[in-house]
Motif scaffolding. Structure first.
Motif, mmCIF file in Angstrom:
data_model
loop_
_atom_site.group_PDB
_atom_site.id
_atom_site.type_symbol
_atom_site.label_atom_id
_atom_site.label_comp_id
_atom_site.label_asym_id
_atom_site.label_seq_id
_atom_site.Cartn_x
_atom_site.Cartn_y
_atom_site.Cartn_z
ATOM 1 N N THR A 1 0.829 -1.191 0.130
ATOM 2 C CA THR A 1 -0.139 -0.053 0.206
ATOM 3 C C THR A 1 0.958 1.324 0.021
ATOM 4 O OG1 THR A 1 -1.876 0.937 1.078
ATOM 5 C CG2 THR A 1 -0.334 0.050 2.624
ATOM 6 N N SER A 2 0.249 2.431 -0.437
ATOM 7 C CA SER A 2 0.787 3.661 -0.260
ATOM 8 C C SER A 2 -0.032 4.396 0.295
ATOM 9 C CB SER A 2 1.194 4.367 -1.737
ATOM 10 O OG SER A 2 2.007 3.468 -2.518
ATOM 11 N N MET A 3 -0.946 3.933 1.198
ATOM 12 C CA MET A 3 -1.540 4.791 1.994
ATOM 13 C C MET A 3 -1.071 5.933 2.983
ATOM 14 S SD MET A 3 -5.283 4.636 2.710
ATOM 15 C CE MET A 3 -5.415 2.895 2.224
ATOM 16 N N PRO A 4 -1.455 7.152 2.647
ATOM 17 C CA PRO A 4 -0.762 8.234 3.598
ATOM 18 C C PRO A 4 -0.884 8.266 4.821
ATOM 19 C CG PRO A 4 -2.923 8.715 2.769
ATOM 20 C CD PRO A 4 -2.734 7.587 2.048
ATOM 21 N N GLY A 5 0.287 8.763 5.617
ATOM 22 C CA GLY A 5 0.048 8.595 7.038
ATOM 23 C C GLY A 5 1.531 9.169 7.495
ATOM 24 N N ARG A 6 2.182 10.239 6.863
ATOM 25 C CA ARG A 6 3.367 10.601 7.357
ATOM 26 C C ARG A 6 3.369 10.937 8.743
ATOM 27 N NH1 ARG A 6 7.672 13.167 4.526
ATOM 28 N NH2 ARG A 6 6.931 12.981 2.602
ATOM 29 N N ALA A 7 2.424 11.924 8.991
ATOM 30 C CA ALA A 7 2.388 12.451 10.238
ATOM 31 C C ALA A 7 2.303 11.319 11.684
ATOM 32 C CB ALA A 7 1.250 13.423 10.435
ATOM 33 N N LEU A 8 1.950 10.418 11.204
ATOM 34 C CA LEU A 8 1.637 9.135 12.384
ATOM 35 C C LEU A 8 2.877 8.255 12.364
ATOM 36 C CD1 LEU A 8 -2.059 7.999 11.929
ATOM 37 C CD2 LEU A 8 -1.160 9.431 13.804
ATOM 38 N N HIS A 9 3.770 8.382 11.275
ATOM 39 C CA HIS A 9 4.772 7.559 11.203
ATOM 40 C C HIS A 9 6.269 8.081 11.138
ATOM 41 C CE1 HIS A 9 1.546 4.813 8.821
ATOM 42 N NE2 HIS A 9 1.537 4.677 10.300
ATOM 43 N N HIS A 10 6.591 8.757 12.174
ATOM 44 C CA HIS A 10 7.621 9.440 12.526
ATOM 45 C C HIS A 10 8.251 10.094 10.930
ATOM 46 C CE1 HIS A 10 11.333 10.103 14.710
ATOM 47 N NE2 HIS A 10 12.135 9.396 13.950
ATOM 48 N N GLY A 11 7.235 10.806 10.237
ATOM 49 C CA GLY A 11 7.759 11.418 9.251
ATOM 50 C C GLY A 11 7.835 10.629 8.018
ATOM 51 N N TYR A 12 7.877 9.334 7.765
ATOM 52 C CA TYR A 12 8.086 8.292 6.752
ATOM 53 C C TYR A 12 6.542 8.356 6.020
ATOM 54 C CZ TYR A 12 12.713 6.528 8.459
ATOM 55 O OH TYR A 12 13.944 6.648 8.856
ATOM 56 N N GLU A 13 6.971 8.560 4.572
ATOM 57 C CA GLU A 13 5.807 8.310 3.831
ATOM 58 C C GLU A 13 5.861 7.019 3.146
ATOM 59 O OE1 GLU A 13 2.276 8.903 3.173
ATOM 60 O OE2 GLU A 13 2.709 11.090 3.160
ATOM 61 N N PHE A 14 5.219 6.012 3.169
ATOM 62 C CA PHE A 14 5.374 4.771 2.794
ATOM 63 C C PHE A 14 5.062 4.476 1.380
ATOM 64 C CE2 PHE A 14 5.602 3.589 7.338
ATOM 65 C CZ PHE A 14 7.045 3.746 7.433
ATOM 66 N N HIS A 15 5.736 4.117 0.295
ATOM 67 C CA HIS A 15 5.108 3.872 -0.998
ATOM 68 C C HIS A 15 5.349 2.415 -1.349
ATOM 69 C CE1 HIS A 15 5.457 8.089 -1.629
ATOM 70 N NE2 HIS A 15 6.277 8.311 -0.950
ATOM 71 N N ASN A 16 4.197 1.808 -1.852
ATOM 72 C CA ASN A 16 4.384 0.297 -1.977
ATOM 73 C C ASN A 16 4.755 -0.475 -0.819
ATOM 74 O OD1 ASN A 16 3.648 -1.754 -3.701
ATOM 75 N ND2 ASN A 16 5.690 -1.977 -4.573
ATOM 76 N N ALA A 17 4.641 -0.095 0.270
ATOM 77 C CA ALA A 17 4.999 -0.757 1.665
ATOM 78 C C ALA A 17 4.169 -2.063 1.931
ATOM 79 C CB ALA A 17 4.833 0.259 2.767
ATOM 80 N N GLN A 18 4.823 -3.149 2.460
ATOM 81 C CA GLN A 18 4.068 -4.158 2.787
ATOM 82 C C GLN A 18 3.344 -3.805 3.923
ATOM 83 O OE1 GLN A 18 6.860 -7.342 3.894
ATOM 84 N NE2 GLN A 18 7.937 -7.424 1.970
ATOM 85 N N ILE A 19 2.217 -4.592 3.762
ATOM 86 C CA ILE A 19 0.990 -4.323 4.775
ATOM 87 C C ILE A 19 0.124 -5.627 5.113
ATOM 88 C CG2 ILE A 19 -0.420 -3.657 3.294
ATOM 89 C CD1 ILE A 19 -1.437 -1.455 5.570
ATOM 90 N N VAL A 20 0.058 -5.737 6.285
ATOM 91 C CA VAL A 20 -0.907 -7.009 6.631
ATOM 92 C C VAL A 20 -2.324 -6.289 7.236
ATOM 93 C CG1 VAL A 20 -1.343 -9.092 7.880
ATOM 94 C CG2 VAL A 20 0.694 -8.636 6.912
ATOM 95 N N ALA A 21 -3.300 -6.642 6.715
ATOM 96 C CA ALA A 21 -4.567 -5.651 7.197
ATOM 97 C C ALA A 21 -5.773 -6.587 7.581
ATOM 98 C CB ALA A 21 -5.246 -4.858 5.936
ATOM 99 N N GLY A 22 -6.315 -6.489 8.237
ATOM 100 C CA GLY A 22 -7.592 -7.326 8.931
ATOM 101 C C GLY A 22 -8.460 -6.384 9.639
ATOM 102 N N ALA A 23 -9.738 -6.897 9.704
ATOM 103 C CA ALA A 23 -10.889 -6.022 10.252
ATOM 104 C C ALA A 23 -11.905 -6.873 11.046
ATOM 105 C CB ALA A 23 -11.539 -5.283 9.374
ATOM 106 N N ARG A 24 -12.407 -6.322 12.066
ATOM 107 C CA ARG A 24 -13.768 -7.028 12.328
ATOM 108 C C ARG A 24 -14.730 -6.001 12.930
ATOM 109 N NH1 ARG A 24 -11.630 -7.976 19.073
ATOM 110 N NH2 ARG A 24 -10.640 -5.734 19.155
#
Length: 476
Positions: free
Chosen positions: A398-421
């Motif tokens: 994913t390239s979901m934005p989130g720089r402000a939450l991630h110590h200034g890093y903007e991830f591009h095509n980053a690995q992610i594991v996502a689940g929901a309930r």
């Protein structure tokens, strides 16, 4: 099945090299009982990895953001450059960057040396974090020289990533190569460190204080190398005199800092990164401990480390104890269950226009099909898509934005594991795990009538850990 590391290091049982397996089990149990988010653990002694465990979904063969552990790699480059006659500890910084020094610079700036940068005695009043500079697209070298001096260089220890950046910039100037390119044949390849990358700043300089992404075993190998006085498989990789100087206190009788290494009690020393990325060397015991996690700071885990290390090197252990340790380490890889509190709503697609917000988010889309949510967030830049398992985990990128939450890093095509309930019929909780980082996001979406609210938080950060709640204006 726990992941297997392909780092090329030999393995042995804990008890065979005088490590007490039950003490390691107790360490892991106490850390877990304290609620600390330990992602990985490696222990090396007398030439062998004797214990390692990884919390799902961390894969030890994948690169991880090492944060400030990068500084200890940067220190190696300076030691090698000095050995090659390209630099000296007493070289003055301004002589390498005459065009970047402001005309009204503090006169004391001309006294700042390579050694002052290595020992974090620049004269600055506070830390310049990489999270700050990652948002600046102009010259970071120029930014460095704008930082006012509060002290005379060489007098006060103030930890700052800006110092490490300038060491990296020095390597560019004296070698014509980036820090990463310079270290590749001199350090990374001899230690069989692969799959690593290093960010590049706007000056064409690797940020020497951070930005290095590499398998966790890279940090272990670097630490072992220093514990062995710069020797790796019989070859002198780093000058022994440099390693000795780098891993003892520098800059004064009360110093706990060497040349980009932190001193520990009992003659130990460590490489440290934010959110607990740590490699600690117990040279007199022939041992190195590496832990990585997602914790607020190292002070949370240090009491547990100091309680069990080096005490665990006191010997003892049996084959039965080794088996107990292996079972305990394997349990770290167990996948947590995701269970909804109610039945999932029928398959549907819901699209919401969002009220004006400071994040520039225009639209959220939720497409529920056959137990999978395709979630889309559209902002001023693009539409960002993520596949999320319902009561299950889905790996992806994913390239979901989130720089402000991630110590200034903007991830591009980053690995992610996502689940929901579903917490109830109106409330969906998503968990986004970034397994190559310390970060885990929690997203709570509340569907009420024709609207939705979207609340996003993160487990650790150097700044705010939650975004402003987004609310919709219309549904289509």
């Amino acid at each position: 099945m726990p992941p297997i590391s392909y780092d090329g290091l030999p393995r042995a049982s804990a008890s065979s090299v005088g490590v007490d397996p039950d003490r390691l089990i107790a360490f892991l149990d106490e850390v877990k009982a304290a609620g600390l988010d330990l992602h990985g653990f490696m222990l090396y002694r007398h030439g062998h990895v004797v214990a390692e465990g990884w919390t799902w979904p961390v894969d030890p063969n994948e690169p991880r953001v090492l944060h400030s552990m990068a500084k200890s790699f940067t220190g190696c480059a300076i030691g090698l450059a000095i050995d090659e006659g390209l630099l000296r500890l007493d070289d003055r910084l301004v002589t390498f960057f005459p065009d970047d020094v402001p005309a009204d610079a503090d006169p004391r700036l001309s006294d700042m040396t390579v050694e002052h940068l290595l020992t974090m005695r620049t004269g600055h009043a506070s830390n310049t974090s990489g999270s700050v500079w990652r948002g600046i697209d102009t010259s970071w070298i120029a930014e460095f020289f704008k930082i006012p001096l509060a002290y005379a260089p060489g007098t006060e220890y103030v930890y700052t990533s800006a110092a490490s950046y300038m060491l990296s910039a020095l390597i560019n100037r004296v070698t014509g190569q980036t820090l990463h390119d310079y270290l590749k044949p001199r350090l990374f390849e001899p230690l069989a460190i692969h799959n690593e990358t290093w960010d590049i700043g706007p000056d064409g300089v690797n940020p020497g204080g951070n930005g290095l992404t590499a398998p966790v075993s890279a940090a272990l190998k670097l630490a072992v190398l220093h514990g062995q006085n710069g020797v790796w498989e019989g070859r002198q990789i780093l000058p022994a005199a440099w390693v000795e100087a780098a891993t003892r206190p520098q800059g004064g009788p009360d110093s706990r800092y060497g040349y980009h290494w932190m001193m520990k009690p009992g003659g130990a020393f460590s490489a440290l990164g934010v959110f607990v990325q740590m490699a600690a060397v117990y040279r007199e015991h022939g041992a190195t401990l590496v832990v990585v996690g997602g914790m607020k700071n190292s002070a949370e885990i240090i009491p547990f480390i100091e309680r069990y290390f080096p005490a665990a090197f006191g010997g003892g252990g049996t084959p039965e104890a080794d088996a107990r340790l292996e079972a305990r380490l394997a349990s770290m890889a167990e996948r947590p269950l995701l269970v909804s509190a109610c039945a999932a709503p029928a398959d549907s697609t819901r699209v919401f226009a969002m009220a004006e917000n400071g994040l520039g988010v225009k639209q959220l889309s939720f497409d529920f099909r056959a137990g999978v949510l395709t979630f889309e967030l559209t902002d001023n830049q693009a539409t960002h898509r993520l596949s999320v398992g319902i009561d299950d985990w889905l790996p992806g990128n994913t390239s979901m934005p989130g720089r402000a939450l991630h110590h200034g890093y903007e991830f591009h095509n980053a690995q992610i594991v996502a689940g929901a309930r579903w917490l109830n019929a109106q409330t969906l909780e998503m968990t986004w795990i970034y397994p190559q980082t310390a970060f885990r996001d929690r997203v709570v979406c509340v569907f009420e009538g024709d609207g939705v609210s979207f609340a996003r938080t993160v487990n650790v950060n150097s700044a705010e850990r939650e975004q402003a709640v987004l609310v919709s204006t219309t549904q289509s």
